[in-house]
Design an enzyme around this catalytic site. Structure first.
Site, PDB file in Angstrom:
ATOM      1  CE  LYS A  20      -3.980  -2.105   2.156  1.00 18.03           C
ATOM      2  NZ  LYS A  20      -5.003  -2.007   3.318  1.00 18.03           N
ATOM      3  CE1 TYR A  41      -9.693  -2.498   0.215  1.00 20.46           C
ATOM      4  CE2 TYR A  41      -8.945  -0.486  -0.836  1.00 20.46           C
ATOM      5  CZ  TYR A  41      -8.600  -1.642   0.032  1.00 20.46           C
ATOM      6  OH  TYR A  41      -7.367  -2.152   0.307  1.00 20.46           O
ATOM      7  CG  PHE A  43     -13.662   1.490   6.800  1.00 18.81           C
ATOM      8  CD1 PHE A  43     -12.928   0.813   5.555  1.00 18.81           C
ATOM      9  CD2 PHE A  43     -14.473   0.667   7.585  1.00 18.81           C
ATOM     10  CE1 PHE A  43     -13.325  -0.314   5.251  1.00 18.81           C
ATOM     11  CE2 PHE A  43     -14.590  -0.645   7.410  1.00 18.81           C
ATOM     12  CZ  PHE A  43     -13.979  -1.003   6.273  1.00 18.81           C
ATOM     13  NE  ARG A  85      -7.152 -11.884   4.745  1.00 19.20           N
ATOM     14  CZ  ARG A  85      -7.630 -10.763   4.835  1.00 19.20           C
ATOM     15  NH1 ARG A  85      -7.327  -9.860   4.001  1.00 19.20           N
ATOM     16  NH2 ARG A  85      -8.492 -10.496   5.863  1.00 19.20           N
ATOM     17  CB  THR A 138      -7.956  -5.982   9.377  1.00 19.04           C
ATOM     18  OG1 THR A 138      -8.495  -7.069   8.671  1.00 19.04           O
ATOM     19  CG2 THR A 138      -8.103  -4.528   8.652  1.00 19.04           C
ATOM     20  NE  ARG A 178      -2.804  -5.605   7.186  1.00 18.60           N
ATOM     21  CZ  ARG A 178      -3.747  -5.974   6.703  1.00 18.60           C
ATOM     22  NH1 ARG A 178      -4.536  -7.091   7.369  1.00 18.60           N
ATOM     23  NH2 ARG A 178      -4.491  -5.378   5.677  1.00 18.60           N
ATOM     24  CG  ASN A 191      -3.777  -2.046   6.879  1.00 19.61           C
ATOM     25  OD1 ASN A 191      -3.874  -1.421   5.929  1.00 19.61           O
ATOM     26  ND2 ASN A 191      -5.078  -2.720   7.314  1.00 19.61           N
ATOM     27  CG  HIS A 194      -5.294  -5.869  -0.754  1.00 21.71           C
ATOM     28  ND1 HIS A 194      -6.690  -5.920   0.096  1.00 21.71           N
ATOM     29  CD2 HIS A 194      -5.624  -6.860  -1.679  1.00 21.71           C
ATOM     30  CE1 HIS A 194      -7.617  -6.641  -0.564  1.00 21.71           C
ATOM     31  NE2 HIS A 194      -6.916  -7.122  -1.826  1.00 21.71           N
ATOM     32  CD  GLU A 239      -9.393  -8.597  -3.726  1.00 17.93           C
ATOM     33  OE1 GLU A 239      -8.309  -9.040  -3.394  1.00 17.93           O
ATOM     34  OE2 GLU A 239      -9.997  -8.125  -2.642  1.00 17.93           O
TER      35      GLU A 239
HETATM   36  P1  IDP Z   1      -8.285  -6.568   5.177  1.00 21.13           P
HETATM   37  O1  IDP Z   1      -7.400  -5.530   4.462  1.00 21.13           O
HETATM   38  O2  IDP Z   1      -7.373  -7.137   6.418  1.00 21.13           O
HETATM   39  O3  IDP Z   1      -8.823  -7.519   4.350  1.00 21.13           O
HETATM   40  P2  IDP Z   1     -10.814  -5.253   5.338  1.00 21.13           P
HETATM   41  O4  IDP Z   1     -11.783  -5.390   6.461  1.00 21.13           O
HETATM   42  O5  IDP Z   1     -11.354  -6.045   3.968  1.00 21.13           O
HETATM   43  O6  IDP Z   1      -9.530  -5.858   5.909  1.00 21.13           O
HETATM   44  O7  IDP Z   1     -10.685  -3.775   5.032  1.00 21.13           O
HETATM   45  C1  IDP Z   1     -10.026  -3.202   4.088  1.00 21.13           C
HETATM   46  C2  IDP Z   1      -8.960  -2.138   4.406  1.00 21.13           C
HETATM   47  O8  IDP Z   1      -9.919  -1.182   4.859  1.00 21.13           O
HETATM   48  C3  IDP Z   1      -8.359  -2.513   5.388  1.00 21.13           C
HETATM   49  O9  IDP Z   1      -6.913  -3.214   5.198  1.00 21.13           O
HETATM   50  C4  IDP Z   1      -7.755  -1.157   6.082  1.00 21.13           C
HETATM   51  O10 IDP Z   1      -6.917  -0.501   5.138  1.00 21.13           O
HETATM   52  C5  IDP Z   1      -9.125  -0.373   5.850  1.00 21.13           C
HETATM   53  N1  IDP Z   1     -10.059  -0.308   7.165  1.00 21.13           N
HETATM   54  C6  IDP Z   1     -10.775  -1.487   7.520  1.00 21.13           C
HETATM   55  N2  IDP Z   1     -11.481  -1.068   8.654  1.00 21.13           N
HETATM   56  C7  IDP Z   1     -10.976   0.163   8.894  1.00 21.13           C
HETATM   57  C8  IDP Z   1     -11.378   1.047  10.039  1.00 21.13           C
HETATM   58  O11 IDP Z   1     -12.380   0.891  10.808  1.00 21.13           O
HETATM   59  N3  IDP Z   1     -10.710   2.237  10.246  1.00 21.13           N
HETATM   60  C9  IDP Z   1     -10.076   2.654   8.929  1.00 21.13           C
HETATM   61  N4  IDP Z   1      -9.797   2.008   7.817  1.00 21.13           N
HETATM   62  C10 IDP Z   1     -10.375   0.672   8.085  1.00 21.13           C
HETATM   63 MG    MG Z   2     -10.261  -7.457   2.713  1.00 17.37          MG
END
Ligand code: IDP
Ligand code: MG
Length: 147
Positions: free
Chosen positions: A9, A49, A57, A85, A91, A102, A112, A115, A126
């Site tokens: 990212k 997304y 978010f 993963r 996350t 992470r 974070n 991805h 994707e």
């Molecule tokens: P993942 O990347 O671990 O699969 P997802 O739930 O798919 O997590 O969320 C996608 C991305 O959205 C996360 O990697 C993070 O960058 C962002 N994200 C998820 N939840 C939050 C939040 O509560 N606040 C801010 N950003 C968030």
């Molecule tokens: Mg995800």
């Protein structure tokens, strides 16, 4: 062989972590099928997304992911989706185990650094957002029998 999409990212690119993150996956033994460096536009980020559209978010997430260039990779291997993963960690980096990417390199959920597709269905959806079929390379490494 199973394939997954991995993105380094914008924050990780800015922090000079491209090599370190790619090295984790290379050293683990996954094979690279595709690799590129690009600046995602809003349209691509919206496609990626889409499942999060409407969440609180979502807007900040699209802003974050379009704030600078990223590295996109397709990795290949047995159970690569689940294993990537696990290597990424939770996350929210604050809950990610030390030793995970992470857990080792990030401190905030909105930065974070990496991805990875979360299921075979997500990977299938994707990967074409970033790679044409012809940009993914099929080959066999002689060493693969040792991995
Ligand atoms: P993942 O990347 O671990 O699969 P997802 O739930 O798919 O997590 O969320 C996608 C991305 O959205 C996360 O990697 C993070 O960058 C962002 N994200 C998820 N939840 C939050 C939040 O509560 N606040 C801010 N950003 C968030
Ligand atoms: Mg995800």
């Amino acid at each position: 062989m199973e394939r997954t999409l991995v993105l380094v990212k914008p924050d990780a690119v800015q922090r000079g972590l491209i090599g370190k993150i790619i090295t984790r996956f290379e050293e683990k033994g996954f094979q690279t099928a595709g690799l590129k460096f690009l600046w995602m536009d809003e349209k691509k980020a919206g496609r990626l997304y889409e499942p999060h559209f409407g969440k609180a978010f979502y807007e900040p997430l699209v802003n974050y992911m379009t704030s600078g260039p990223i590295t996109a990779m397709v990795l290949e291997g047995e159970k690569v989706i689940e294993q990537v993963r696990n290597m990424m960690g939770a996350t929210n980096p604050q809950n990610a185990s030390p030793g995970s990417i992470r857990g080792d390199f990030a401190t905030r959920i909105d930065h974070n650094i990496v991805h990875g597709s979360d299921s075979p269905e997500s990977a299938q959806r994707e990967i074409p957002i970033f790679f044409e079929k012809a940009e993914l390379v099929d080959y066999t490494k002689d060493i693969s029998k040792w991995i």
